[in-house]
Write an enzyme that holds these catalytic residues in place. Structure first.
Site, PDB file in Angstrom:
ATOM      1  N   ASP A   1     102.717  77.257  80.115  1.00 39.59           N
ATOM      2  CA  ASP A   1     103.631  77.722  78.753  1.00 39.59           C
ATOM      3  C   ASP A   1     103.744  78.583  78.596  1.00 39.59           C
ATOM      4  OD1 ASP A   1     104.042  76.363  77.020  1.00 39.59           O
ATOM      5  OD2 ASP A   1     101.913  76.629  75.780  1.00 39.59           O
TER       6      ASP A   1
ATOM      7  N   ASN B   1     106.706  79.522  75.893  1.00 34.89           N
ATOM      8  CA  ASN B   1     106.651  79.122  75.267  1.00 34.89           C
ATOM      9  C   ASN B   1     105.784  78.531  73.947  1.00 34.89           C
ATOM     10  OD1 ASN B   1     106.712  76.621  75.394  1.00 34.89           O
ATOM     11  ND2 ASN B   1     109.139  75.560  75.222  1.00 34.89           N
TER      12      ASN B   1
ATOM     13  N   ASP C   1     104.009  76.246  73.229  1.00 35.63           N
ATOM     14  CA  ASP C   1     104.691  74.641  72.426  1.00 35.63           C
ATOM     15  C   ASP C   1     103.065  74.156  73.099  1.00 35.63           C
ATOM     16  OD1 ASP C   1     105.119  74.102  74.500  1.00 35.63           O
ATOM     17  OD2 ASP C   1     107.172  73.280  74.126  1.00 35.63           O
TER      18      ASP C   1
ATOM     19  N   ASP D   1     107.695  57.702  94.065  1.00 32.87           N
ATOM     20  CA  ASP D   1     106.567  57.095  93.930  1.00 32.87           C
ATOM     21  C   ASP D   1     106.561  55.562  93.254  1.00 32.87           C
ATOM     22  OD1 ASP D   1     104.451  56.902  91.126  1.00 32.87           O
ATOM     23  OD2 ASP D   1     105.995  55.337  90.957  1.00 32.87           O
TER      24      ASP D   1
ATOM     25  N   GLU E   1     104.910  56.711  97.918  1.00 35.77           N
ATOM     26  CA  GLU E   1     102.892  57.098  97.689  1.00 35.77           C
ATOM     27  C   GLU E   1     103.623  55.772  97.874  1.00 35.77           C
ATOM     28  OE1 GLU E   1     100.617  56.816  93.458  1.00 35.77           O
ATOM     29  OE2 GLU E   1     102.759  56.002  93.228  1.00 35.77           O
TER      30      GLU E   1
HETATM   31  C1  NOJ Z   1     101.889  56.199  90.478  1.00 33.36           C
HETATM   32  C2  NOJ Z   1     101.661  57.346  89.421  1.00 33.36           C
HETATM   33  O1  NOJ Z   1     101.708  58.199  90.588  1.00 33.36           O
HETATM   34  C3  NOJ Z   1     101.459  57.573  88.637  1.00 33.36           C
HETATM   35  O2  NOJ Z   1     101.123  58.699  87.443  1.00 33.36           O
HETATM   36  C4  NOJ Z   1     101.756  56.346  87.450  1.00 33.36           C
HETATM   37  O3  NOJ Z   1     101.946  56.218  86.229  1.00 33.36           O
HETATM   38  C5  NOJ Z   1     102.517  55.353  88.710  1.00 33.36           C
HETATM   39  N1  NOJ Z   1     102.673  56.005  89.578  1.00 33.36           N
HETATM   40  C6  NOJ Z   1     103.560  54.606  87.436  1.00 33.36           C
HETATM   41  O4  NOJ Z   1     104.839  55.063  87.377  1.00 33.36           O
END
Ligand code: NOJ
Length: 513
Positions: free
Chosen positions: A22, A24, A26, A203, A258
């Protein structure tokens, strides 16, 4: 290794931007904070940074609910801040990966707002809508990972249909069976590739393809989140298109997917013999008990399933979704031995920011819980300095991890025996040795109970020994071999004495090397 793409020998460092640094005041980290610490990451010795999502988002899932794929959320900065970060990273030889979220958007995304507005809106079919079942029932028995396994469906009163959401109801699933969606999502990749991004972590990418029949899962699986079950061949076809977009750019751009499925044997399909993902996560080993036999099994399975030419494996111990491995394994000695394992296996390792400090999950009191999935503990801010704030204002967005007085960057950089220095020595050992970075792996037989050992070879050679139990065991190393790295730092640079204490791991160099 020079003829291999960079991501086969690289170590990737995951940054959760809210909690990294961080600048700034916040209480929330931002891109400028990452930029300010690039020299530290170079000192540590990682090769690439993966930034968890930084796109405009209502943050109901802290950025995994994207409202605009082609901009930066003001929490983190601006497009100019990202360009500056990428330029500075590249100048230091660091690559930058963004977190692309292709399976769902935020319900605030203009595409979904339009889709929801009427049944005949041109964007209706960009998402997955279905009529209610008899008596208004949900269209099938799929469940989400959260809301105590609630249904993956939310009813829209205005248009009288349910929308599909594998996660929160505010994360509607995109319909990848619609070619317009495919093209629009390809364009979001091109937007960042044109800006010089080196690639993406994608993702839950195994969840983009769905059988339009949307059939019930067998009753015994109805409580397993559907996103962990969906293994549909349509996804492989979509990955070919995505791969073609990425491979059209010069410079070994890449996608690591993922693929959150319950069995390792399901993962290689997503590499599709070099036509799908460049890399895929393989999560089952992350949940293994701390046992030599269990890890031996996982290593053998990876060797049998992943072809080093076109399905290069990956390894990971921690990320922003699960308790940190220091917390799971329960001791510093084990976490340090696990680091030796992670960074010497055959495949690309992914580090999660803070594991190099030996961080444990923060204790988050109920009134400070913010994540709908209960994952705040592993997302706590990184302690940078020795002073009481550790680089954060008095009330950061989450409490800091335990023992920040000792587990902070400043204190550990000054202490050669620290976990931070262990990671640095491991990363240097990989970087200086082709055998560790990308060589073959040969498991040793006949070791004492509780000891895992393997030889890595690529012209040069290293021997890795890991003791998963307590007490001292005698282990045959190579005659006269030298300890290159030890998880407890003892004996490095000296001839290996042939013993391993509790939860201790070593990398040995042949006597002549
Ligand atoms: C996998 C991600 O790593 C996780 O953080 C997220 O909540 C879910 N996919 C949904 O996008």
């Amino acid at each position: 290794m020079s003829d291999q793409p960079w991501w086969k020998s690289a170590v990737v460092y995951q940054i959760y931007p809210r909690s990294f640094a961080d600048t700034n005041g916040d209480g929330v980290g931002e891109l400028a904070g990452i930029r300010a610490h690039l020299d530290h990451l170079v000192w540590l010795g990682v090769d690439a940074l993966w930034l968890s999502p930084i796109f405009p988002s209502p943050m109901r899932d802290f950025g995994y609910d994207v409202a605009d794929y082609c901009d930066i959320d003001p929490t983190f900065g601006t497009l100019a801040d990202l360009d500056a970060l990428v330029e500075d990273a590249h100048a230091r030889g660091l690559r930058v990966l963004l977190d692309w979220v292709p399976a769902h958007t935020s319900s605030d995304h203009p595409w979904f707002v339009a889709s929801r507005s009427s049944r005949d809106n041109p964007r209706r079919d960009w998402y997955v809508w279905r009529d209610p079942g008899p008596g208004g029932a949900v269209p099938n028995n799929w469940t989400t990972p959260w809301s105590e396994g609630g249904p993956t469906w939310t009813f829209d009163e205005r248009t009288g249909q349910y929308w599909l959401h594998s996660f929160l109801s505010e994360q509607p699933d995109l319909n990848w069976e619609n070619p317009e969606v495919v093209e629009a999502m390809h364009d979001t990749l091109r937007f960042w590739l044109d800006r010089g991004i080196d690639g993406f972590r994608a993702d839950v990418i195994h969840n983009i393809g769905k059988d339009p029949a949307l059939a019930d899962v067998p009753a015994h699986q109805a409580k397993v989140p559907h996103c962990a079950l969906n293994h549909d061949p349509r996804t492989i076809g979509h990955l070919r298109g995505i791969r073609a977009v990425v491979d059209a750019y010069p410079g070994d751009r890449m996608i690591v997917g993922e693929v959150f499925l319950t069995e390792t044997k399901q993962v290689p399909a997503y590499y599709d013999s070099g036509r799908g993902l460049h890399l895929s996560f393989n999560f089952p080993p992350m949940f293994l008990p701390w046992e030599a036999a269990a890890w031996r099994g996982a290593i053998e399975e990876a060797a049998a399933l992943f072809d080093p030419e076109d399905a290069w494996p990956t390894w990971v111990l921690s990320n922003h979704d699960w308790p940190r491995h220091r917390t799971r394994l329960g001791s510093e000695a084990r976490a340090r031995a696990a680091a030796v394992l992670l960074l010497t296996l055959r495949g690309t390792p992914f580090l999660y920011m803070g594991e190099e400090l030996g961080l444990e999950d923060a204790a988050v009191p109920p009134e400070r819980v913010v994540d709908p999935g209960g994952r705040d503990g592993c997302r706590a801010p990184i302690p940078w300095t020795r002073d009481s704030g550790h680089g954060w204002p008095p009330r950061a967005w989450l409490p800091l991890p335990p023992d920040a007085a000792a587990r902070n960057v400043q204190a550990q950089r000054d202490a050669p025996s620290s976990t931070l220095h262990l990671y640095r020595r491991l990363l240097a050992a990989r970087r200086n040795c082709d055998a560790l970075a990308s060589g073959s792996l040969h498991l040793l037989d006949g070791l004492p109970d509780g000891v895992l050992g393997y030889r890595r070879s690529a012209g040069d050679e290293r021997l890795v020994l890991i003791h998963f139990q307590s007490g001292e065991v005698a282990v045959p190393g190579w005659p006269g071999s030298v300890v290159e790295v030890a998880s407890d730092g003892r004996g490095e640079g000296e001839t290996f004495d042939g013993t391993l204490g509790s939860d201790r791991a070593v990398i040995l160099k042949p006597a002549t090397s």
